[in-house]
Design a protein around this motif. Structure first.
Motif, PDB file in Angstrom:
ATOM      1  N   VAL A 127      -5.194 -58.030  28.946  1.00 35.26           N
ATOM      2  CA  VAL A 127      -4.919 -59.458  29.169  1.00 35.26           C
ATOM      3  C   VAL A 127      -4.539 -59.702  30.627  1.00 35.26           C
ATOM      4  O   VAL A 127      -4.921 -60.701  31.220  1.00 35.26           O
ATOM      5  N   VAL A 128      -3.796 -58.752  31.212  1.00 33.84           N
ATOM      6  CA  VAL A 128      -3.404 -58.900  32.621  1.00 33.84           C
ATOM      7  C   VAL A 128      -4.297 -58.069  33.546  1.00 33.84           C
ATOM      8  O   VAL A 128      -4.347 -58.318  34.752  1.00 33.84           O
ATOM      9  N   PHE A 129      -5.006 -57.082  32.991  1.00 36.05           N
ATOM     10  CA  PHE A 129      -5.898 -56.233  33.775  1.00 36.05           C
ATOM     11  C   PHE A 129      -7.186 -56.035  32.975  1.00 36.05           C
ATOM     12  O   PHE A 129      -7.362 -55.016  32.305  1.00 36.05           O
ATOM     13  N   PRO A 130      -8.098 -57.001  33.017  1.00 34.42           N
ATOM     14  CA  PRO A 130      -9.293 -56.955  32.162  1.00 34.42           C
ATOM     15  C   PRO A 130     -10.148 -55.713  32.359  1.00 34.42           C
ATOM     16  O   PRO A 130     -10.839 -55.272  31.436  1.00 34.42           O
ATOM     17  N   GLN A 131     -10.100 -55.119  33.545  1.00 26.27           N
ATOM     18  CA  GLN A 131     -10.902 -53.923  33.821  1.00 26.27           C
ATOM     19  C   GLN A 131     -10.464 -52.722  32.981  1.00 26.27           C
ATOM     20  O   GLN A 131     -11.172 -51.708  32.933  1.00 26.27           O
ATOM     21  N   ALA A 132      -9.315 -52.823  32.314  1.00 28.29           N
ATOM     22  CA  ALA A 132      -8.896 -51.747  31.402  1.00 28.29           C
ATOM     23  C   ALA A 132      -9.924 -51.546  30.296  1.00 28.29           C
ATOM     24  O   ALA A 132     -10.041 -50.447  29.732  1.00 28.29           O
ATOM     25  N   LEU A 133     -10.694 -52.584  29.991  1.00 28.57           N
ATOM     26  CA  LEU A 133     -11.719 -52.486  28.953  1.00 28.57           C
ATOM     27  C   LEU A 133     -12.848 -51.538  29.350  1.00 28.57           C
ATOM     28  O   LEU A 133     -13.574 -51.041  28.482  1.00 28.57           O
ATOM     29  N   LEU A 134     -12.982 -51.272  30.643  1.00 28.56           N
ATOM     30  CA  LEU A 134     -14.018 -50.339  31.100  1.00 28.56           C
ATOM     31  C   LEU A 134     -13.728 -48.906  30.657  1.00 28.56           C
ATOM     32  O   LEU A 134     -14.622 -48.056  30.665  1.00 28.56           O
ATOM     33  N   PHE A 135     -12.487 -48.637  30.286  1.00 31.88           N
ATOM     34  CA  PHE A 135     -12.126 -47.301  29.824  1.00 31.88           C
ATOM     35  C   PHE A 135     -12.544 -47.066  28.370  1.00 31.88           C
ATOM     36  O   PHE A 135     -12.476 -45.922  27.900  1.00 31.88           O
ATOM     37  N   LEU A 136     -12.942 -48.110  27.663  1.00 31.79           N
ATOM     38  CA  LEU A 136     -13.212 -47.981  26.232  1.00 31.79           C
ATOM     39  C   LEU A 136     -14.222 -46.889  25.884  1.00 31.79           C
ATOM     40  O   LEU A 136     -13.946 -46.066  24.998  1.00 31.79           O
ATOM     41  N   PRO A 137     -15.407 -46.840  26.519  1.00 33.29           N
ATOM     42  CA  PRO A 137     -16.363 -45.777  26.137  1.00 33.29           C
ATOM     43  C   PRO A 137     -15.784 -44.372  26.296  1.00 33.29           C
ATOM     44  O   PRO A 137     -15.994 -43.505  25.434  1.00 33.29           O
ATOM     45  N   VAL A 138     -15.043 -44.155  27.380  1.00 32.23           N
ATOM     46  CA  VAL A 138     -14.436 -42.836  27.610  1.00 32.23           C
ATOM     47  C   VAL A 138     -13.360 -42.566  26.562  1.00 32.23           C
ATOM     48  O   VAL A 138     -13.226 -41.434  26.071  1.00 32.23           O
ATOM     49  N   LEU A 139     -12.602 -43.580  26.198  1.00 29.23           N
ATOM     50  CA  LEU A 139     -11.541 -43.399  25.199  1.00 29.23           C
ATOM     51  C   LEU A 139     -12.123 -43.044  23.832  1.00 29.23           C
ATOM     52  O   LEU A 139     -11.539 -42.248  23.091  1.00 29.23           O
ATOM     53  N   TRP A 140     -13.257 -43.609  23.487  1.00 34.43           N
ATOM     54  CA  TRP A 140     -13.906 -43.245  22.222  1.00 34.43           C
ATOM     55  C   TRP A 140     -14.370 -41.779  22.261  1.00 34.43           C
ATOM     56  O   TRP A 140     -14.263 -41.062  21.262  1.00 34.43           O
ATOM     57  N   ILE A 141     -14.882 -41.360  23.428  1.00 34.46           N
ATOM     58  CA  ILE A 141     -15.279 -39.955  23.579  1.00 34.46           C
ATOM     59  C   ILE A 141     -14.056 -39.050  23.475  1.00 34.46           C
ATOM     60  O   ILE A 141     -14.091 -37.991  22.833  1.00 34.46           O
ATOM     61  N   VAL A 142     -12.958 -39.469  24.109  1.00 38.62           N
ATOM     62  CA  VAL A 142     -11.705 -38.717  24.049  1.00 38.62           C
ATOM     63  C   VAL A 142     -11.217 -38.580  22.613  1.00 38.62           C
ATOM     64  O   VAL A 142     -10.746 -37.512  22.195  1.00 38.62           O
ATOM     65  N   MET A 143     -11.339 -39.654  21.843  1.00 39.79           N
ATOM     66  CA  MET A 143     -10.942 -39.598  20.436  1.00 39.79           C
ATOM     67  C   MET A 143     -11.763 -38.558  19.680  1.00 39.79           C
ATOM     68  O   MET A 143     -11.242 -37.835  18.826  1.00 39.79           O
ATOM     69  N   ALA A 144     -13.052 -38.481  20.003  1.00 39.04           N
ATOM     70  CA  ALA A 144     -13.935 -37.553  19.294  1.00 39.04           C
ATOM     71  C   ALA A 144     -13.721 -36.105  19.744  1.00 39.04           C
ATOM     72  O   ALA A 144     -13.675 -35.191  18.920  1.00 39.04           O
ATOM     73  N   VAL A 145     -13.554 -35.897  21.053  1.00 39.39           N
ATOM     74  CA  VAL A 145     -13.511 -34.532  21.598  1.00 39.39           C
ATOM     75  C   VAL A 145     -12.117 -33.932  21.554  1.00 39.39           C
ATOM     76  O   VAL A 145     -11.935 -32.782  21.126  1.00 39.39           O
ATOM     77  N   TYR A 146     -11.120 -34.688  21.979  1.00 39.98           N
ATOM     78  CA  TYR A 146      -9.770 -34.135  22.119  1.00 39.98           C
ATOM     79  C   TYR A 146      -8.855 -34.464  20.944  1.00 39.98           C
ATOM     80  O   TYR A 146      -8.143 -33.594  20.444  1.00 39.98           O
ATOM     81  N   MET A 147      -8.859 -35.710  20.512  1.00 40.92           N
ATOM     82  CA  MET A 147      -8.019 -36.080  19.372  1.00 40.92           C
ATOM     83  C   MET A 147      -8.683 -35.747  18.034  1.00 40.92           C
ATOM     84  O   MET A 147      -8.025 -35.661  17.003  1.00 40.92           O
ATOM     85  N   GLN A 148     -10.001 -35.583  18.052  1.00 47.68           N
ATOM     86  CA  GLN A 148     -10.765 -35.225  16.847  1.00 47.68           C
ATOM     87  C   GLN A 148     -10.438 -36.169  15.683  1.00 47.68           C
ATOM     88  O   GLN A 148     -10.250 -35.756  14.541  1.00 47.68           O
ATOM     89  N   CYS A 149     -10.380 -37.463  16.008  1.00 43.44           N
ATOM     90  CA  CYS A 149     -10.029 -38.465  15.001  1.00 43.44           C
ATOM     91  C   CYS A 149     -11.064 -39.576  14.918  1.00 43.44           C
ATOM     92  O   CYS A 149     -10.862 -40.562  14.212  1.00 43.44           O
ATOM     93  N   PHE A 150     -12.174 -39.400  15.654  1.00 43.24           N
ATOM     94  CA  PHE A 150     -13.154 -40.482  15.711  1.00 43.24           C
ATOM     95  C   PHE A 150     -13.975 -40.528  14.425  1.00 43.24           C
ATOM     96  O   PHE A 150     -14.497 -39.525  13.946  1.00 43.24           O
TER      97      PHE A 150
END
Length: 308
Positions: A127-150
């Motif tokens: 809401v205050v830093f809209p560019q944070a949404l650019l991290f979304l694809p990487v965060l989904w990959i992180v969920m799959a690879v490191y958190m193994q919760c995707f």
């Protein structure tokens, strides 16, 4: 094991209280009373408490140490140009909240609730830093690879979490008659400046960035070399920190118009890396380097105070 000055400080129960006093003094000198920056101050110390919880809740350091929260507070206090901006403080505290919930989803593809809360915090950040949404694809990959919760369920939960804060934002915009703000806000996500055009980013910012980068390299290299001493879950978490930290720093260099926000996020991710190194190394060289880093942090703080 030889217990050097570095280790005595890292494991001391006085480390965090002393660092808090240091942060308070720096805040006062930076204009806490003169400019009534009480909200900035409250967010800074709330973030410090949450960093301590991030450490405690995930056992990031396998011995008793408060170096994660201490490192965060020292680096954020050092970055006085961040302290003056409420929006950066909001991004920091919401990003820490995101990590707190995300790390609880480890190896649980049914953790829809925690995933929702994590991405709801990220949505607040956007809401205050809209560019944070650019991290979304990487965060989904992180969920799959490191958190193994995707999974499909956690993916949909993440989408709902990102959208949730905007339900309230839209209602408020309709009430005040400024619904056009929403379109402008999301268009800003895809508006990229010229890479490496450092307009508005001065010597103070780059010196501070260089120090945080140095801490990230020291902590990251050390962890890569000695990660076998930690449990698998801790390895995954630190690899997640390293990947996101590298991404935030790279983005900050190539898109310096977002420098302050990305440096704030990078400090959150660097604090566990350098905190791990400070607490668990015990060589003569590491003792010397830790003292040099402490002196460097103090010197940069004074440098930024003079330039404020």
């Amino acid at each position: 094991m030889i217990k050097r000055l570095q280790n005595r400080i890292a494991t001391s129960r006085w480390a965090l209280p002393v660092t808090v006093v240091y942060g308070l003094v720096v805040s006062l000198v930076a204009g806490l009373l003169r400019e009534s920056m009480w909200l900035n101050f409250a967010l800074l110390f709330a973030s410090t408490v949450m960093m301590a919880e991030l450490n405690n809740g995930n056992a990031l350091i396998r011995i008793y140490s408060r170096m994660v929260s201490c490192s965060f507070l020292v680096m954020t206090s050092m970055s006085l140009f961040l302290f003056r901006t409420v929006n950066v403080a909001v991004v920091q505290i919401t990003f820490i909240t995101f990590l707190l919930f995300l790390l609880r989803t480890y190896q649980n593809p049914n953790a829809t609730g925690m995933t929702f809360y994590a991405f709801c915090a990220l949505g607040m950040s956007s809401v205050v830093f809209p560019q944070a949404l650019l991290f979304l694809p990487v965060l989904w990959i992180v969920m799959a690879v490191y958190m193994q919760c995707f999974s499909l369920r956690t993916f949909l939960s993440s989408i709902l979490g990102i959208i949730a804060p905007y339900w309230f934002v839209v209602a408020w915009l309709i009430y005040i008659g400024q619904i056009d703000w929403l379109g402008t806000h999301f268009l800003a996500v895809f508006q990229f400046g010229k890479p490496f055009l450092a307009a508005g980013v001065g010597l103070h910012e780059w010196v501070t960035f260089g120090f945080v980068l140095l801490c990230a390299i020291i902590g990251g290299v050390h962890f890569a070399m000695y990660s076998y001493q930690d449990r698998i879950r801790i390895r995954m978490i630190y690899e997640l920190f390293i990947v996101l930290d590298a991404l935030a720093m790279l983005f900050g260099v190539i898109q310096p118009q977002h420098f302050d926000f990305l440096l704030g996020m990078s400090i959150v991710l660097t604090a566990p890396l350098i905190g791990h190194w400070l607490a668990l190394t015990h060589t003569r060289l590491s003792n010397i380097v830790s003292m040099v880093l402490a002196a460097g942090a103090f010197a940069i703080t004074v440098f930024n105070l003079i330039g404020a």
